[in-house]
Design an enzyme around this catalytic site. Structure first.
Site, PDB file in Angstrom:
ATOM      1  CG  ASP A 198      -1.960   0.956   1.307  1.00  0.00           C
ATOM      2  OD1 ASP A 198      -1.778   2.062   0.765  1.00  0.00           O
ATOM      3  OD2 ASP A 198      -3.021   0.648   1.886  1.00  0.00           O
ATOM      4  CB  ALA A 240      -5.415   7.143  -7.884  1.00  0.00           C
ATOM      5  CB  THR A 255      -7.730  13.470 -13.679  1.00  0.00           C
ATOM      6  OG1 THR A 255      -8.905  13.580 -14.456  1.00  0.00           O
ATOM      7  CG2 THR A 255      -8.031  14.032 -12.288  1.00  0.00           C
ATOM      8  CG  ASP A 256      -9.755  15.668 -18.192  1.00  0.00           C
ATOM      9  OD1 ASP A 256     -10.138  14.900 -17.284  1.00  0.00           O
ATOM     10  OD2 ASP A 256     -10.123  15.532 -19.380  1.00  0.00           O
ATOM     11  CD  GLU A 257     -13.106  13.108 -14.024  1.00  0.00           C
ATOM     12  OE1 GLU A 257     -13.645  13.169 -12.920  1.00  0.00           O
ATOM     13  OE2 GLU A 257     -13.315  12.195 -14.842  1.00  0.00           O
ATOM     14  CE1 TYR A 314      -9.770   9.818  -9.709  1.00  0.00           C
ATOM     15  CE2 TYR A 314     -10.905  11.246 -11.280  1.00  0.00           C
ATOM     16  CZ  TYR A 314      -9.803  10.476 -10.937  1.00  0.00           C
ATOM     17  OH  TYR A 314      -8.750  10.368 -11.810  1.00  0.00           O
ATOM     18  CB  ALA A 333     -12.617  17.021  -4.337  1.00  0.00           C
ATOM     19  CE  LYS A 390      -5.413  11.724  -9.613  1.00  0.00           C
ATOM     20  NZ  LYS A 390      -4.350  10.682  -9.425  1.00  0.00           N
ATOM     21  CG  ASN A 447     -12.437  10.354 -20.025  1.00  0.00           C
ATOM     22  OD1 ASN A 447     -12.460  11.537 -19.680  1.00  0.00           O
ATOM     23  ND2 ASN A 447     -13.275   9.449 -19.556  1.00  0.00           N
ATOM     24  CG  ASP A 466     -26.689  12.453 -15.935  1.00  0.00           C
ATOM     25  OD1 ASP A 466     -25.679  11.750 -16.118  1.00  0.00           O
ATOM     26  OD2 ASP A 466     -26.806  13.607 -16.391  1.00  0.00           O
ATOM     27  CG  HIS A 496     -22.462  13.203 -15.844  1.00  0.00           C
ATOM     28  ND1 HIS A 496     -23.197  12.327 -16.604  1.00  0.00           N
ATOM     29  CD2 HIS A 496     -21.175  13.040 -16.238  1.00  0.00           C
ATOM     30  CE1 HIS A 496     -22.396  11.662 -17.402  1.00  0.00           C
ATOM     31  NE2 HIS A 496     -21.162  12.088 -17.204  1.00  0.00           N
TER      32      HIS A 496
END
Ligand code: NAD
Ligand code: DAU
Length: 362
Positions: A61, A85, A136-138, A162, A164, A166, A191, A293, A297
């Protein structure tokens, strides 16, 4: 140049593609692959590695500080490429706790171990070390149709547990650079798709469901847009950043593709109609079902990749059309992998849980 590379999460989708890519590309590198083998990680992803003698798998871990310290010393790690992650947005909505633990505390643990080894104990000359964080781009939030693509200076606006988590880990990595002088780089990517992707994510889930004549659950109106990138292109970009990127800098990585989810699903169905002509479920488009949905999203992501192009000469090689065709072929050609991953994980339980509440029938 990197020699002793600690890859975290190297039994997952992108990590295992990266391990394979690096063993093929760089004959000087030894890989120490630290992975907890959660539901998303599998040794099946590491079968048939080229030159496996240069790959050491450690089951453990990233939050285990004594273990991480030991690896830094035992292998004289000079480079970290940090993939490990919790990666699935839907799971972060149903259970955010593990995302905080792995994505934030895990990244913090690795940073502390790197600081201790490289800056305090000076296990390796400082000019030879690099901590690369895969993000990530998120973290940038959601775009309206007319908005320009995210750049490296777009303000952070994460909107799921997720993204937040990252974003928090990205901030920690930058803080260790500014405060302690730890040599770091970051990449924020869109993605990914391709071989070895766990079938909870859109593309492999649609392929496997279509093959078995199950519903293809499209969230909401299916008009959300993602910037799809073939995973091997991502691996190449990461290695360019690790070996040529400026310390302290961030690089956006993306595929330059912006189809809607529904367009992606249509394309997959059409490819399957062609590659599986005897399938009793043709035309596969008939299996599409619109379901409830995803809460919160994000509507659209798009990456501006000018910086990595100008500074490091990288651009994606694979077109989406060819990449999707190759990906469908790969899943058709690997029924044993699918079976092993199904058996070794909670996939069916997860799908039942996720789609029961959405009105889908996986
Ligand atoms: P994945 O879920 O397929 O794999 C994650 C891997 O990390 C698994 O092998 C898992 O066993 C391992 N892991 C999880 N918790 C761990 C822990 N505490 N200690 C050690 N190992 C642990 O994820 P992926 O899609 O390959 O994503 C890899 C990285 O890339 C993640 O950081 C993700 O945020 C980022 N990313 C993914 C995408 C994408 O489209 N998949 C896009 C941009 C960025
Ligand atoms: O943008 C980068 C991110 O891409 C990574 O940081 C994440 O780790 C990775 O999981 C991915 O996140 P997404 O949420 O975009 O991926 P996913 O495959 O879950 O969903 C892609 C799109 O498809 C999204 O708009 C939700 C939709 N979707 C997804 C599933 C699983 C559906 O319509 N139906 C589904 O069954």
């Amino acid at each position: 140049m990197p020699k002793q590379v600690l890859v975290t999460g190297g039994a997952g989708f992108i990590g295992s593609n990266f391990v394979r890519y690096l063993l093929q590309t760089d004959p000087e590198v030894t890989i120490i692959n630290l992975d907890a083998l959660t539901y998303a990680g599998s040794l099946e992803n590491l079968n048939d590695l080229p030159d496996p003698a240069r790959h050491h798998f450690i089951h453990g871990d990233i939050c285990d500080r004594p273990l991480v310290d030991r690896l830094f010393h035992e292998y004289a790690i000079d480079t970290v490429v940090h993939f490990a992650a919790e990666s699935h947005v839907d799971r972060s909505i149903l259970g955010p706790g593990q995302f905080i633990q792995t994505n934030i505390i895990g990244t913090f643990t690795l940073l502390e171990a790197a600081r201790q080894a490289w800056l305090t104990e000076k296990t390796v000359p400082i000019e030879q070390v690099r901590f690369h964080h895969v993000s990530t781009d998120e973290v940038f939030g959601s775009l309206a149709p007319e908005d320009p693509a995210f750049t490296e200076s777009t303000p952070y606006a994460p909107r799921s547990p997720y993204s937040a988590s990252k974003a928090a880990s990205d901030h920690l990595v930058r803080a260790y650079h500014h405060t302690y002088g730890l040599p770091v780089t970051l990449s924020n990517c869109s993605n990914n798709y391709g071989p070895y992707q766990y079938p909870e994510k859109l593309i492999p889930l649609m392929i496997l469901n279509a093959l078995h004549g199950k519903d293809l659950p499209v969230y909401g109106d299916g008009k959300q847009v993602r910037d799809w990138l073939y995973v091997v292109d991502h691996c190449e970009a990461i290695w360019r950043v690790v070996t040529g990127g400026q310390s302290g800098e961030t690089y956006n990585i993306g595929g330059g593709n912006q189809p809607t989810n529904l367009e992606v699903v249509h394309t997959l169905c059409d490819i399957l109609d062609e590659l599986a002509p005897t399938s009793p479920h043709r035309p596969h488009r008939n299996l599409i079902r619109f379901v409830q949905d995803r809460p919160g999203h994000d509507r659209r992501y798009a990456m501006d990749i000018t910086k990595i192009g100008h500074e490091l000469g990288w651009r994606p090689r694979m077109s989406l059309t060819t990449g999707l065709l190759e990906t469908v072929r790969w899943y058709l050609d690997h029924p044993d992998w699918i079976e092993a991953v199904r058996k070794g994980s909670d996939l069916q339980k997860w799908l039942e849980r996720n789609y029961a509440q959405r009105g889908g029938n996986p």
